[in-house]
Design an enzyme around this catalytic site. Structure first.
Site, PDB file in Angstrom:
ATOM      1  N   SER A   1       0.821  -1.298   0.067  1.00 39.50           N
ATOM      2  CA  SER A   1      -0.001   0.095   0.009  1.00 39.50           C
ATOM      3  C   SER A   1       0.821   1.239  -0.204  1.00 39.50           C
ATOM      4  O   SER A   1       2.192   1.223   0.434  1.00 39.50           O
ATOM      5  CB  SER A   1      -0.781  -0.062   1.325  1.00 39.50           C
ATOM      6  OG  SER A   1      -1.595   1.137   1.327  1.00 39.50           O
TER       7      SER A   1
ATOM      8  N   TYR B   1      -1.046  -0.177  10.769  1.00 35.04           N
ATOM      9  CA  TYR B   1      -1.508  -0.587   9.414  1.00 35.04           C
ATOM     10  C   TYR B   1      -0.165  -0.097   8.612  1.00 35.04           C
ATOM     11  O   TYR B   1       0.139  -1.023   7.868  1.00 35.04           O
ATOM     12  CB  TYR B   1      -2.816   0.211   8.904  1.00 35.04           C
ATOM     13  CG  TYR B   1      -3.068  -0.317   7.654  1.00 35.04           C
ATOM     14  CD1 TYR B   1      -3.400  -1.618   7.147  1.00 35.04           C
ATOM     15  CD2 TYR B   1      -3.109   0.729   6.561  1.00 35.04           C
ATOM     16  CE1 TYR B   1      -3.747  -1.961   5.913  1.00 35.04           C
ATOM     17  CE2 TYR B   1      -3.283   0.349   5.158  1.00 35.04           C
ATOM     18  CZ  TYR B   1      -3.778  -0.980   4.834  1.00 35.04           C
ATOM     19  OH  TYR B   1      -3.972  -1.276   3.598  1.00 35.04           O
TER      20      TYR B   1
END
Ligand code: NDP
Ligand code: 8X3
Length: 251
Positions: free
Chosen positions: A139, A152
């Site tokens: 990501s 995250y």
């Protein structure tokens, strides 16, 4: 001969779009996730539209024993060409001091440990064949850490680090390793992150055109379709309205 791809997290979002994209080009599929009903429905839809074999495997990537018992010594995986480690999630968007330890553990167990378990279970097939390709979904959150992204972001930073490590260690087996790092994409991702709060999830995508799951699927397909001697190592992709984790143009 038809090629075969195993996609984790195929019951939704990127994984589901990848299943369609690869099936469209005649690839046989192994689709996995925890929601058996969704995977069965996807398998039925795909086999209705495309002449491909679809095998469904239901397991939780966090469960080490389950991963190895489902994926090890399966003759159907002997001719596997590609593994996509896509299953993953964000849980919560909270300051470090206020975030939930349970959320942190679930993200680490899924995004990092799950990716490791599945890769380790699948690698023997690739090593035996002297070829294979692992595509890991990271990501932009692993490229620039943002406020309240803490764990995250850490798991996605690790996806890039592990991808680099795999690429080095798998060199002697000629196994390709690609990391794809998408920016904001409208899937079920934010609904999961905000624990079912669809209104808050929607605000993440207000005022701009985010990536679609199909954009990421097309990119994975591109990386998978290159000649044997070519490997995309790491690829960052965003919608045109996003430059990185910080810069997003909303109208
Ligand atoms: P979705 O929530 O739409 O899909 C996530 C998929 O992961 C589902 O199929 C889910 O299946 C599966 N999954 C989650 N936890 C587990 C688990 N423990 N075991 C097995 N499967 C699991 O999100 P996206 O498609 O957007 O996300 C896919 C990947 O892309 C994730 O790794 C995410 O971090 C990453 N990503 C997402 C971005 C975005 O903006 N959407 C941007 C950049 C990266 P099930 O619930 O059936 O198990
Ligand atoms: C998902 C993208 O920016 O919501 O990985 O963290 S972001």
């Amino acid at each position: 001969m038809s090629k075969k791809i195993l996609i984790t997290g195929a019951s939704s979002g990127f994984g589901k779009a990848m299943a369609y994209r690869f099936a469209k080009d005649g690839w046989n599929l192994v689709i996995t996730g925890r929601r058996a009903d969704r995977l069965k429905e996807l398998s039925d839809e795909i086999t209705k539209s495309y002449k491909v074999d679809v095998s469904v495997k239901v397991f939780d990537v966090q469960n080490r024993d389950e991963v190895f018992s489902v994926l090890s010594a399966d003759p159907n995986l002997n001719d596997l060409d590609i593994l996509v480690n896509n299953a993953g999630l964000a849980l919560g968007r909270d300051y470090f001091d206020e975030a939930s330890l349970d959320d942190w553990e679930t993200m680490i167990d899924t995004n990092l440990k799950g990716l490791l378990y599945v890769s380790k279970a699948v690698l023997p097939y690739f090593i035996k064949n002297g070829k294979g390709h692992i595509i890991n979904i990271g990501s932009t959150a692993g490229k620039e850490v943002y406020e309240k992204g803490n764990v995250y972001c850490a798991t996605k930073t690790s996806v890039e680090a592990i991808s680099q490590a795999m690429r080095i260690d798998m060199l002697r087996h000629q196994i390709k390793v690609t990391a794809i790092h998408p920016g904001a994409a409208e899937t079920e991702f934010s609904i999961v992150r905000f624990k079912g709060d669809e209104a808050t999830a929607k605000t993440v995508y207000d005022g701009y055109q985010p990536l679609k799951a199909e954009d990421v699927a097309d990119t994975a397909f591109y990386c998978a379709s290159l000649p044997e001697h070519v490997c995309i190592n790491s690829l960052v992709m965003t919608c045109t309205s996003q430059a990185n984790s910080f810069y997003l143009l909303r109208k």
